[in-house]
Motif scaffolding. Structure first.
Motif, PDB file in Angstrom:
ATOM      1  N   ILE A  37      32.879  13.045  44.409  1.00  0.00           N
ATOM      2  CA  ILE A  37      32.865  14.452  44.803  1.00  0.00           C
ATOM      3  C   ILE A  37      34.036  14.717  45.740  1.00  0.00           C
ATOM      4  N   PRO A  38      34.598  15.918  45.728  1.00  0.00           N
ATOM      5  CA  PRO A  38      35.772  16.190  46.554  1.00  0.00           C
ATOM      6  C   PRO A  38      35.440  16.457  48.012  1.00  0.00           C
ATOM      7  N   CYS A  39      34.219  16.194  48.421  1.00  0.00           N
ATOM      8  CA  CYS A  39      33.797  16.429  49.800  1.00  0.00           C
ATOM      9  C   CYS A  39      33.465  15.102  50.465  1.00  0.00           C
ATOM     10  N   GLY A  40      33.622  15.085  51.773  1.00  0.00           N
ATOM     11  CA  GLY A  40      33.161  13.937  52.526  1.00  0.00           C
ATOM     12  C   GLY A  40      31.658  14.020  52.675  1.00  0.00           C
ATOM     13  N   PHE A  41      30.985  12.892  52.599  1.00  0.00           N
ATOM     14  CA  PHE A  41      29.538  12.847  52.740  1.00  0.00           C
ATOM     15  C   PHE A  41      29.203  11.717  53.687  1.00  0.00           C
ATOM     16  N   ILE A  42      28.335  12.011  54.651  1.00  0.00           N
ATOM     17  CA  ILE A  42      28.004  11.016  55.658  1.00  0.00           C
ATOM     18  C   ILE A  42      26.536  11.150  56.036  1.00  0.00           C
ATOM     19  N   LYS A  43      25.869  10.021  56.224  1.00  0.00           N
ATOM     20  CA  LYS A  43      24.478   9.980  56.682  1.00  0.00           C
ATOM     21  C   LYS A  43      24.465   9.242  58.009  1.00  0.00           C
ATOM     22  N   TYR A  44      23.633   9.720  58.935  1.00  0.00           N
ATOM     23  CA  TYR A  44      23.532   9.054  60.230  1.00  0.00           C
ATOM     24  C   TYR A  44      22.160   9.292  60.832  1.00  0.00           C
ATOM     25  N   THR A  45      21.795   8.415  61.755  1.00  0.00           N
ATOM     26  CA  THR A  45      20.458   8.427  62.330  1.00  0.00           C
ATOM     27  C   THR A  45      20.257   9.635  63.232  1.00  0.00           C
ATOM     28  N   CYS A  46      19.006   9.931  63.510  1.00  0.00           N
ATOM     29  CA  CYS A  46      18.643  11.054  64.385  1.00  0.00           C
ATOM     30  C   CYS A  46      18.432  10.594  65.827  1.00  0.00           C
ATOM     31  N   GLU A  47      19.090   9.548  66.233  1.00  0.00           N
ATOM     32  CA  GLU A  47      18.959   9.027  67.589  1.00  0.00           C
ATOM     33  C   GLU A  47      19.816   9.836  68.557  1.00  0.00           C
ATOM     34  N   LYS A  48      19.619   9.597  69.849  1.00  0.00           N
ATOM     35  CA  LYS A  48      20.412  10.267  70.881  1.00  0.00           C
ATOM     36  C   LYS A  48      21.900   9.972  70.677  1.00  0.00           C
ATOM     37  N   GLN A  49      22.200   8.743  70.305  1.00  0.00           N
ATOM     38  CA  GLN A  49      23.565   8.342  69.958  1.00  0.00           C
ATOM     39  C   GLN A  49      23.533   7.922  68.492  1.00  0.00           C
ATOM     40  N   ILE A  52      26.039   5.701  62.078  1.00  0.00           N
ATOM     41  CA  ILE A  52      26.355   5.975  60.679  1.00  0.00           C
ATOM     42  C   ILE A  52      25.651   4.949  59.796  1.00  0.00           C
ATOM     43  N   THR A  53      24.936   5.460  58.776  1.00  0.00           N
ATOM     44  CA  THR A  53      24.257   4.567  57.830  1.00  0.00           C
ATOM     45  C   THR A  53      24.930   4.575  56.464  1.00  0.00           C
ATOM     46  N   TYR A  54      25.690   5.624  56.166  1.00  0.00           N
ATOM     47  CA  TYR A  54      26.412   5.705  54.889  1.00  0.00           C
ATOM     48  C   TYR A  54      27.575   6.668  55.047  1.00  0.00           C
ATOM     49  N   ILE A  55      28.682   6.331  54.400  1.00  0.00           N
ATOM     50  CA  ILE A  55      29.853   7.210  54.378  1.00  0.00           C
ATOM     51  C   ILE A  55      30.521   7.025  53.024  1.00  0.00           C
ATOM     52  N   ASN A  56      30.855   8.129  52.341  1.00  0.00           N
ATOM     53  CA  ASN A  56      31.454   7.983  51.017  1.00  0.00           C
ATOM     54  C   ASN A  56      32.970   7.789  51.120  1.00  0.00           C
ATOM     55  N   ARG A  57      33.569   7.485  49.993  1.00  0.00           N
ATOM     56  CA  ARG A  57      35.001   7.180  49.946  1.00  0.00           C
ATOM     57  C   ARG A  57      35.849   8.370  50.400  1.00  0.00           C
ATOM     58  N   GLN A  58      35.464   9.587  50.007  1.00  0.00           N
ATOM     59  CA  GLN A  58      36.245  10.775  50.381  1.00  0.00           C
ATOM     60  C   GLN A  58      36.262  10.964  51.904  1.00  0.00           C
ATOM     61  N   MET A  59      35.127  10.729  52.557  1.00  0.00           N
ATOM     62  CA  MET A  59      35.082  10.863  54.017  1.00  0.00           C
ATOM     63  C   MET A  59      35.935   9.779  54.671  1.00  0.00           C
ATOM     64  N   ARG A  60      35.932   8.589  54.088  1.00  0.00           N
ATOM     65  CA  ARG A  60      36.789   7.510  54.605  1.00  0.00           C
ATOM     66  C   ARG A  60      38.264   7.915  54.492  1.00  0.00           C
ATOM     67  N   THR A  61      38.603   8.587  53.384  1.00  0.00           N
ATOM     68  CA  THR A  61      39.980   9.044  53.190  1.00  0.00           C
ATOM     69  C   THR A  61      40.335  10.119  54.213  1.00  0.00           C
ATOM     70  N   ILE A  62      39.437  11.085  54.413  1.00  0.00           N
ATOM     71  CA  ILE A  62      39.671  12.150  55.392  1.00  0.00           C
ATOM     72  C   ILE A  62      39.911  11.555  56.775  1.00  0.00           C
ATOM     73  N   LEU A  63      39.116  10.550  57.148  1.00  0.00           N
ATOM     74  CA  LEU A  63      39.228   9.925  58.468  1.00  0.00           C
ATOM     75  C   LEU A  63      40.314   8.851  58.523  1.00  0.00           C
ATOM     76  N   GLU A 140      16.849  11.429  59.080  1.00  0.00           N
ATOM     77  CA  GLU A 140      18.275  11.206  59.217  1.00  0.00           C
ATOM     78  C   GLU A 140      19.013  12.535  59.072  1.00  0.00           C
ATOM     79  N   PHE A 141      20.237  12.557  59.585  1.00  0.00           N
ATOM     80  CA  PHE A 141      21.115  13.700  59.381  1.00  0.00           C
ATOM     81  C   PHE A 141      22.015  13.384  58.198  1.00  0.00           C
ATOM     82  N   GLN A 142      22.340  14.433  57.430  1.00  0.00           N
ATOM     83  CA  GLN A 142      23.310  14.303  56.350  1.00  0.00           C
ATOM     84  C   GLN A 142      24.328  15.417  56.509  1.00  0.00           C
ATOM     85  N   SER A 143      25.596  15.068  56.373  1.00  0.00           N
ATOM     86  CA  SER A 143      26.673  16.053  56.490  1.00  0.00           C
ATOM     87  C   SER A 143      27.546  16.010  55.254  1.00  0.00           C
ATOM     88  N   VAL A 144      27.913  17.190  54.799  1.00  0.00           N
ATOM     89  CA  VAL A 144      28.893  17.341  53.724  1.00  0.00           C
ATOM     90  C   VAL A 144      30.064  18.081  54.345  1.00  0.00           C
TER      91      VAL A 144
END
Length: 173
Positions: A37-49, A52-63, A140-144
Motif C-alpha cells: 500500500i502507498p501509505c505507512g502503517f504502524i501498530k503500537y501499544t497503548c502504554e504510557k510510552q 512499536i509492534t509492527y511497521i510496514n515497508r512504506q513507513m520504513r521508507t518514509i522514516l 493497540e493503536f494503529q496509524s496510517v
C-alpha cells in the motif's frame, strides 16, 4: 499429539492434522497488501510510552530506516521501545495528548504531524490514529500515514512568496 501406554507396554500416539493452506494463503495476501500500500502503517501499544509492534515497508521508507545486516542493530530499534523519539521535541506533547484523547474516547483522530527520520531530517505526514483490539485481545493503536513533505514544502514556499510580494508592494508605495 497425545501418547498413552497400553496394558501390554506398547506406546501409542494419537495426533490430529489440519490443512491450514487457505489460512496461510490469506495471511500472505494480507501481508502483501500491507507491504505494497502507498501509505505507512504502524501498530503500537497503548502504554504510557508506546512500543512499536509492527511497521510496514512504506513507513520504513518514509522514516528512512535501513535494514541492518551482519547482526548490527536495526535503525528501527531507535524507535521501537519509545515511539515518541520519532517526533521532534515540539511535537511530542501534542502527539501524547492525541493518544490520550483517542484512548479515552475510543474514537480515531486525523491530522498532520512532523516526524524525525533516522537520518535527522524532518518529514511531514498526514494520517490518522485509531485504537483497536488485536488478535491476541490486547488494545493497540494503529496509524496510517501519507507522506506529504513535498506538498508541505510547496505550501510553505507559496506563503513565503505571497509574504514577500506583500512586503514589496508596501515598500513600493
Amino acid at each position: 499429539f497425545t501418547s498413552r501406554r497400553t496394558e501390554d507396554g506398547l506406546l501409542v500416539g494419537d495426533s490430529v492434522l489440519t490443512d491450514i493452506t487457505p489460512l496461510k494463503k490469506e495471511n500472505d495476501n494480507l501481508r502483501f497488501l500491507s507491504e505494497t500500500i502507498p501509505c505507512g502503517f504502524i501498530k503500537y501499544t497503548c502504554e504510557k510510552q508506546p512500543k512499536i509492534t509492527y511497521i510496514n515497508r512504506q513507513m520504513r521508507t518514509i522514516l528512512r530506516l535501513s535494514d541492518a545486516g551482519d547482526g548490527a542493530p536495526d535503525e528501527l530499534d531507535l524507535y521501537r521501545d519509545n515511539i515518541f523519539l520519532m517526533f521532534p521535541m515540539e511535537e511530542r506533547r501534542r502527539f501524547a495528548l492525541y493518544l490520550n484523547r483517542i484512548y479515552s474516547q475510543s474514537s480515531p483522530m486525523a491530522g498532520e504531524i512532523t516526524v524525525l527520520r533516522a537520518d535527522g531530517t524532518r518529514a511531514y505526514l498526514f494520517g490518522w490514529v485509531t485504537k483497536c483490539v488485536n488478535d491476541q485481545g490486547t488494545e493497540e493503536f494503529q496509524s496510517v500515514c501519507m507522506y506529504i513533505t513535498k506538498r508541505h514544502q510547496e505550501q510553505k514556499d507559496k506563503e513565503a512568496r505571497r509574504y514577500i510580494k506583500a512586503l514589496s508592494d508596501v515598500y513600493d508605495r
